[in-house]
Design a protein around this motif. Structure first.
Motif, PDB file in Angstrom:
ATOM      1  N   PRO A  71      45.086  52.989  38.259  1.00 35.95           N
ATOM      2  CA  PRO A  71      45.717  51.717  38.639  1.00 35.95           C
ATOM      3  C   PRO A  71      44.749  50.534  38.614  1.00 35.95           C
ATOM      4  O   PRO A  71      44.539  49.877  39.627  1.00 35.95           O
ATOM      5  CB  PRO A  71      46.236  52.007  40.055  1.00 35.95           C
TER       6      PRO A  71
ATOM      7  N   SER B  66      41.915  54.397  42.932  1.00 37.64           N
ATOM      8  CA  SER B  66      43.186  54.631  43.619  1.00 37.64           C
ATOM      9  C   SER B  66      43.092  54.277  45.097  1.00 37.64           C
ATOM     10  O   SER B  66      44.021  53.699  45.672  1.00 37.64           O
ATOM     11  CB  SER B  66      43.592  56.104  43.492  1.00 37.64           C
TER      12      SER B  66
ATOM     13  N   ARG C  37      43.254  50.661  45.467  1.00 39.96           N
ATOM     14  CA  ARG C  37      44.629  50.216  45.235  1.00 39.96           C
ATOM     15  C   ARG C  37      45.460  50.390  46.508  1.00 39.96           C
ATOM     16  O   ARG C  37      46.184  49.494  46.927  1.00 39.96           O
ATOM     17  CB  ARG C  37      45.241  50.985  44.058  1.00 39.96           C
TER      18      ARG C  37
END
Lengths: 345, 309
Positions: B28, B253, B256
């Motif tokens: 991401p 991640s 994120r």
């Protein structure tokens, strides 16, 4: 005339000798001993030698300029740190002060400050500081095209061949370091000092600041620390040096050694004819933080050497007396040609 | 806030690099910076390879930016910089003024962390030449960044180095070669043996720096994961995560999740710790020496160790 004999080349211009003036006495000594230019700073973080007891206020600078000009020397003011957020006005004011006092040039690293100086004081001569990290003719020409800089100081990382190419490809005068403390990292690109102490040349005008230094006697050794970090440990036979971070002894995979470089000084006397022939405009001597004795010795030696070189470059020889005099004031009493000659290449 | 993957600062085998970016396509991250920025002798990948990686990442929806070298010395370095600056496909991050000159007025560019943007005057100058995003020098504090953002030109995006070992210094000399008693031109590419840098300790055993060829980095891992609310408040738009040999995808991640507010600073910090190759630091962000960890100091249960800064 034999066609194989090359035509005599036009004599290269003599190189200017640019000497450090940390204090008014050092300025007078540098001028008296033959400096063409002296460089200095104001008493604050607008310059990269922001140390207690050093530098100039308006009065001493005015007197210094008078003294230098009477004897035919020029005064360059270093405003070569990076204006920090929220303090822009201080740097701007320093440029205005230097211009009002009639200095011959200012030495600047920050692009924004160069833009301000070029716009506000179009007749003020601008030099690009070594802290500007311009290592190629294209970078130097950027500053020339945008701000009309007249001289650039080359970072101490280029070989002679690389420096020669830079000189031949820019209309800007090139100044190179001739003697003094040797920077191992690219100037303007080193944050080691602020990592350990919170202050670096870029942010506060000084590397490895004195207030962060601690000396401590332990059994069988003297320890030097910077910001609490152990930089070196000296035995009785060692000559303890100032704990500049990149000159420390550290441990890599069990080996204790100088991972960056042994403490040495840069000395390029033997390269003078070559530097002159390739068109270098000026030779810079490091050491605004050093004593008047240092300034006297180094200015006298380099004046003689530059005069010898200008008179007859092909017969130029480094005199033993010069080397002896310089060895006495060098850090670690060892000299090197630095990056100009690259044994480590 | 967006998340970017900074340029790979280490020298990894070609297959490792290719696999890393194949994986990154599914992470991401919004932006991926590509290219060799540290040492021109590192040749596992050529520009054409970076461009191919860029195509794949772009196809996966990432913004791709090619970064120029942080130190230009030779004609070959200049040619390499021009090849990147004039690649014709991807946006470019300029890391020295020669690169700025090559891009000025021609294409919007990112003003890289090595351009020494310490004030709004310099930032607006670069904006006038085409900079649309700037990456703060690692030394700048939250307060300093916020000050600059306040005066930044309209639309200027601000990126900070949010995670990784800090690139602190660059030299013409190679310290990895020096450690191996080799000269730089015959370095045998030993950097490839140190996928997260070569550790350098003090004589009393403190992990201090790592050697990465001509670059010197912090040993500690700079992490802003507990500071994301403050970063947003300061006007930061992009968080840069510097690639490391293990767990980079998990780090991304985690950032994120933390950015989205799904986890708080305590949880994020606790979950990040086992993914890091060394202890955390955050001093620069707080206007302190870069090596200190204000987070740890504020959250330490045991009394602070005596004699440390």
């Amino acid at each position: 005339m034999n066609a194989a004999v090359p035509l005599p080349q036009p004599a290269a211009r003599p190189m200017k000798l640019v000497c450090p003036a940390g204090t008014p006495p050092a300025l007078r000594i540098a001028v008296d001993n033959g400096a063409d230019d002296v460089y200095l700073g104001f008493k604050d973080e607008t310059n990269a030698r922001n140390f207690a007891g050093l530098n100039f206020d308006d009065k001493s600078l005015r007197e210094g300029i008078d003294y230098a000009h009477r004897k035919g020397a020029q005064v360059l003011v270093a405003l070569n740190t990076y204006p920090q957020p929220g303090t822009w006005r201080k740097w701007q004011a320093a440029v205005d002060r230097a211009a009002a006092l009639g200095v011959d040039a200012i030495i600047v690293a920050d692009a924004g400050l160069l833009a301000y100086a070029a716009k506000t004081h179009p007749r003020l001569r601008l030099h690009l500081s070594v802290q500007g990290s311009a290592t190629s003719h294209e970078a130097i020409n950027f500053y020339h095209e945008h701000f009309g800089i007249r001289r650039a100081v080359l970072p101490r990382v280029l070989s002679v061949e690389q420096a020669e190419k830079v000189v031949s490809r820019t209309p800007v005068e090139i100044e190179v370091f001739g003697f003094g403390s040797l920077s191992i990292m690219v100037e303007g690109r080193c944050a080691l000092s602020s990592y350990a102490t919170g202050e670096s040349p870029n942010t506060h005008g000084g590397c490895s600041p004195a207030k962060a230094v601690r000396w401590q006697q332990v059994p069988n050794a003297l320890e030097s620390r910077l910001g609490g970090i152990l930089i070196d440990r000296f035995g009785e036979k060692d000559n303890p040096g100032y704990p500049t971070l990149c000159r420390g002894r550290f441990v890599v995979n069990g080996d204790t050694y100088y991972p960056f470089e042994e403490p040495t000084s840069l000395n390029t006397l033997e390269l003078l004819p070559r530097l002159q022939a390739m068109g270098v405009a000026a030779i810079k001597i490091e050491g605004r933080q050093r004593s008047p004795v240092y300034v006297e010795t180094v200015t006298r030696v380099w004046r003689e050497a530059l005069d010898d070189c200008a008179r007859s470059p092909e017969r130029f020889r480094v005199r033993p007396a010069w080397q002896e005099a310089l060895a006495g004031i060098s850090e670690g009493r060892q000299c090197t040609l630095g990056a100009y000659h690259r044994p480590w290449k | 806030m967006k998340i970017s993957l900074g340029p790979l600062l280490y020298y990894w085998p070609r297959e490792t690099v290719l696999a890393f970016y194949r994986d990154a396509a599914s992470w991401p991250v919004d932006t991926v910076y590509l290219g060799e920025t540290v040492c021109s002798r590192r040749r596992e990948l050529k520009l054409v390879d970076w461009l191919a990686i860029g195509e794949e990442l772009a196809a996966a929806g990432k913004e791709v930016v090619l970064s120029t070298s942080e130190l230009i010395e030779s004609d070959a370095d200049l040619r390499a910089m021009h090849a990147v600056a004039e690649n014709g496909t991807f946006r470019v991050e300029a890391n020295d003024m020669a690169a700025v000159r090559a891009l000025a007025g021609k294409a919007p560019f990112v003003a890289g962390p090595f351009l020494n943007v310490y004030n709004a005057g310099t930032l607006s100058l670069l904006a006038g030449l085409g900079a649309v995003r700037w990456v703060a020098p690692v030394e700048l504090s939250r307060e300093g960044i916020a000050d600059i953002v306040t005066e930044a030109p309209e639309g200027m995006e601000t990126e900070v180095f949010a995670y990784g070992r800090l690139p602190l210094a660059v030299s013409a000399r190679c310290f990895t070669a020096r450690y191996n008693n080799l000269t730089k031109d015959h370095c045998e590419f030993r950097c490839i043996e140190h996928p997260d840098g070569l550790a350098l300790d003090t004589q009393d055993g403190q992990h201090f720096l790592v050697l990465n060829g001509v670059q010197t980095q912090s040993a500690s891992v700079h992490s802003l994961v507990p500071e994301l609310a403050q970063a947003r408040q300061a006007g930061v738009g992009v968080l840069r995560i510097s690639p490391q040999s293990q767990h980079t995808g998990e780090v991304v991640s985690l950032f994120r999740e933390a950015v989205s507010g799904a986890i708080g600073p305590e949880e994020a910090t606790a979950r990040l710790a086992p993914l890091m190759p060394a202890a955390a630091c955050d001093g620069y962000w707080h206007g302190k020496p870069g090596i200190v960890s204000e987070w740890e100091r504020a959250h330490a249960r045991a009394p602070a160790t005596e004699g440390r800064p």
